[in-house]
Design a protein around this motif. Structure first.
Motif, PDB file in Angstrom:
ATOM      1  N   GLN A   1       8.346  -0.376 -11.623  1.00  0.00           N
ATOM      2  CA  GLN A   1       9.147   0.681 -10.991  1.00  0.00           C
ATOM      3  C   GLN A   1       9.765   0.152  -9.695  1.00  0.00           C
ATOM      4  O   GLN A   1       9.157  -0.634  -8.992  1.00  0.00           O
ATOM      5  N   THR A   2      10.946   0.594  -9.378  1.00  0.00           N
ATOM      6  CA  THR A   2      11.559   0.247  -8.102  1.00  0.00           C
ATOM      7  C   THR A   2      11.203   1.334  -7.102  1.00  0.00           C
ATOM      8  O   THR A   2      11.425   2.519  -7.375  1.00  0.00           O
ATOM      9  N   PRO A   3      10.623   0.963  -5.959  1.00  0.00           N
ATOM     10  CA  PRO A   3      10.249   1.981  -4.968  1.00  0.00           C
ATOM     11  C   PRO A   3      11.458   2.754  -4.448  1.00  0.00           C
ATOM     12  O   PRO A   3      12.582   2.247  -4.441  1.00  0.00           O
TER      13      PRO A   3
ATOM     14  N   PHE B   1      10.659  -9.033  -9.294  1.00  0.00           N
ATOM     15  CA  PHE B   1      10.527  -8.038  -8.227  1.00  0.00           C
ATOM     16  C   PHE B   1       9.990  -6.695  -8.730  1.00  0.00           C
ATOM     17  O   PHE B   1       9.024  -6.164  -8.168  1.00  0.00           O
ATOM     18  N   PRO B   2      10.566  -6.089  -9.775  1.00  0.00           N
ATOM     19  CA  PRO B   2      10.030  -4.802 -10.238  1.00  0.00           C
ATOM     20  C   PRO B   2       8.565  -4.891 -10.688  1.00  0.00           C
ATOM     21  O   PRO B   2       7.813  -3.928 -10.558  1.00  0.00           O
ATOM     22  N   ALA B   3       8.154  -6.062 -11.183  1.00  0.00           N
ATOM     23  CA  ALA B   3       6.769  -6.223 -11.649  1.00  0.00           C
ATOM     24  C   ALA B   3       5.770  -6.103 -10.498  1.00  0.00           C
ATOM     25  O   ALA B   3       4.611  -5.754 -10.721  1.00  0.00           O
TER      26      ALA B   3
ATOM     27  N   LEU C   1       0.824  -1.216   0.000  1.00  0.00           N
ATOM     28  CA  LEU C   1       0.000   0.000   0.000  1.00  0.00           C
ATOM     29  C   LEU C   1       0.854   1.260   0.000  1.00  0.00           C
ATOM     30  O   LEU C   1       0.544   2.237  -0.688  1.00  0.00           O
ATOM     31  N   LYS C   2       1.938   1.234   0.732  1.00  0.00           N
ATOM     32  CA  LYS C   2       2.814   2.397   0.859  1.00  0.00           C
ATOM     33  C   LYS C   2       3.490   2.757  -0.470  1.00  0.00           C
ATOM     34  O   LYS C   2       3.605   3.934  -0.828  1.00  0.00           O
ATOM     35  N   TYR C   3       3.969   1.733  -1.191  1.00  0.00           N
ATOM     36  CA  TYR C   3       4.747   1.990  -2.405  1.00  0.00           C
ATOM     37  C   TYR C   3       4.004   1.665  -3.697  1.00  0.00           C
ATOM     38  O   TYR C   3       4.555   1.829  -4.776  1.00  0.00           O
ATOM     39  N   GLY C   4       2.759   1.209  -3.567  1.00  0.00           N
ATOM     40  CA  GLY C   4       2.008   0.801  -4.745  1.00  0.00           C
ATOM     41  C   GLY C   4       1.517   1.968  -5.587  1.00  0.00           C
ATOM     42  O   GLY C   4       1.525   3.119  -5.165  1.00  0.00           O
ATOM     43  N   ASN C   5       1.116   1.621  -6.789  1.00  0.00           N
ATOM     44  CA  ASN C   5       0.510   2.579  -7.704  1.00  0.00           C
ATOM     45  C   ASN C   5      -0.571   1.826  -8.487  1.00  0.00           C
ATOM     46  O   ASN C   5      -0.854   0.668  -8.185  1.00  0.00           O
ATOM     47  N   ASP C   6      -1.146   2.441  -9.479  1.00  0.00           N
ATOM     48  CA  ASP C   6      -2.237   1.811 -10.231  1.00  0.00           C
ATOM     49  C   ASP C   6      -1.808   0.541 -10.969  1.00  0.00           C
ATOM     50  O   ASP C   6      -2.658  -0.233 -11.410  1.00  0.00           O
TER      51      ASP C   6
END
Length: 184
Positions: free
Chosen positions: A60-62, A53-55, A19-24
């Motif tokens: 994107q890498t947080p 991992f990036p997927a 939740l903290k690093y997620g996006n759409d």
């Protein structure tokens, strides 16, 4: 390989991190992450962490707040991945998908959409080739469920049919994993 399943607090850490690093375009919860990892460990070939991992975060890498936070998240992901791989290999009948739970018309109801969506994400990252018809039908059971809108369940939901569709997902995942293991 020693299997050490994740604790509820570790799943909570995963959920908070997603939740903290997620996006759409990210995996958004532990159910989706488990579906994703189930497909990865069931893939025709091993997928490197540099790909999977990036997927999780939509490619994107947080921008991690601390290296420790990143390390902990990766360690938990690898443990979950290894736990699923070991379980599907050594005790496939004991495999239980981590479906979300809700209540509908006063009855408990499993929601499999997010798990299935994660599974399809794993199929894409694993670059699965076309499947023979029996296996394609198994994948279709998962894909059909990923397309359902479980966020707004209709008042007239056919609960019996819904439960049958959800009940078909774990056997389908086991069958697909068994198929690809035999092909390796």
């Amino acid at each position: 390989m020693h299997i050490h399943p994740l604790s509820p607090s570790e799943f909570e850490f995963i959920e908070d991190t997603l939740l903290k690093y997620g996006n759409d375009h990210s995996v958004l919860n532990p159910s989706e992450l488990e579906g994703y990892f189930t497909a990865l460990v069931s893939s025709p070939a091993q997928i490197d962490i540099a790909e999977w991992f990036p997927a999780i975060f939509g490619g994107q890498t947080p921008q991690w707040q601390t290296p420790e936070e990143c390390r902990t998240f990766i360690d938990l992901c690898v443990r979950l991945l290894n736990t699923l791989a070991a379980q599907l290999t050594t005790e496939p009948q004991a495999f239980k998908a981590r479906f979300e739970q809700t209540e509908h018309a006063g009855q408990p109801l499993a929601l499999a959409q997010e798990w299935c969506f994660g599974y399809l994400r794993g199929v894409a990252v694993g670059n699965w080739p076309a499947l023979p018809e029996p296996q394609a039908l198994q994948l279709q059971k998962i894909s059909d469920c990923a397309e359902q809108d479980n966020f707004d369940l209709p008042v007239d939901l056919d609960v019996v049919l819904h439960r049958q569709q959800v009940a078909a997902i774990e056997p389908a995942a086991r069958a697909l994993q068994g198929y690809w293991v035999a092909q390796r």
